[in-house]
Design an enzyme around this catalytic site. Structure first.
Site, PDB file in Angstrom:
ATOM      1  N   HIS A   1       0.867  -1.174   0.000  1.00 47.59           N
ATOM      2  CA  HIS A   1       0.000   0.000   0.000  1.00 47.59           C
ATOM      3  C   HIS A   1       0.900   1.219   0.000  1.00 47.59           C
ATOM      4  O   HIS A   1       1.708   1.398   0.907  1.00 47.59           O
ATOM      5  CB  HIS A   1      -0.934  -0.009   1.214  1.00 47.59           C
ATOM      6  N   CYS A   2       0.776   2.037  -1.026  1.00 47.62           N
ATOM      7  CA  CYS A   2       1.676   3.175  -1.164  1.00 47.62           C
ATOM      8  C   CYS A   2       1.047   4.418  -0.546  1.00 47.62           C
ATOM      9  O   CYS A   2       0.021   4.898  -1.027  1.00 47.62           O
ATOM     10  CB  CYS A   2       1.974   3.420  -2.645  1.00 47.62           C
TER      11      CYS A   2
END
Ligand SMILES: [Zn+2]
Ligand SMILES: [Zn+2]
Length: 182
Positions: A71-72
């Site tokens: 998850h950026c």
């Protein structure tokens, strides 16, 4: 990692908190064959599906992501199957841009030095914007360059960040049968 919950037969259909009663729940895991290898896939209660191999539930996006990488927080969403190539092209092109700006700032400074016949320090003082850009690009290129190299390594070895990090944390060596949902 939870073991499969037993199919409860205690007669209590209502769990009281709005969850699916135990009897109606599907088995927690299922064995599927992928290229002749048995892979355990887990059931996701939120998304109500068996996660395909390398699929993982993102707690921030609250959905399962196929070929989950990470998850950026910078782009505010998950990097997975459908946007990994764009993520990599973004990181790679940013690295190239940093190197380009860094290189041509030095070319500009050297051109000033040659034109004026002065020292490199005097040429640098003549163009403070170039100095700011050189410092800025020098700092940034370690982050984006490092990401580019790391993801190039992951792609060449058919891994994902998520699988790689869980493999590092796991005390046991990972095998192909563990490629199932994590
Ligand atoms: Zn899910
Ligand atoms: Zn996410």
């Amino acid at each position: 990692m939870h073991p499969p919950e037993p199919e409860s037969l205690d007669g209590n259909n209502d769990t009281g908190n709005g969850q699916t009663p135990q009897q109606l729940r599907l088995p927690r895991t299922k064995d599927v064959y992928v290229n002749g290898v048995v892979v355990k896939v887990k059931y996701c209660d939120t998304c109500m599906l068996y996660r395909p191999p390398r699929c993982s539930h993102c707690s921030i996006c609250n959905n399962c992501v196929e070929r989950f990488d990470h998850h950026c927080p910078w782009v505010g969403q998950c990097i997975g199957l459908r946007n990994y190539r764009f993520f990599y092209m973004f990181v790679f092109s940013t690295t190239l841009l940093c190197l380009y700006v860094f290189g041509f700032c030095w070319v500009y400074i050297i051109k000033i030095r040659d034109a004026e016949g002065s020292s490199i320090w005097r040429a640098m003082l003549k163009t403070p914007a170039s100095m700011v850009l050189i410092i800025y690009c020098f700092i940034c290129v370690w982050f984006v360059g490092g990401l580019s190299v790391f993801h190039f390594y992951l792609m060449s070895t058919n891994q994902t960040t998520f699988w790689r990090s869980s493999a590092l944390l796991s005390p046991l060596p990972r095998t192909i049968s563990e490629l199932g949902s994590q």
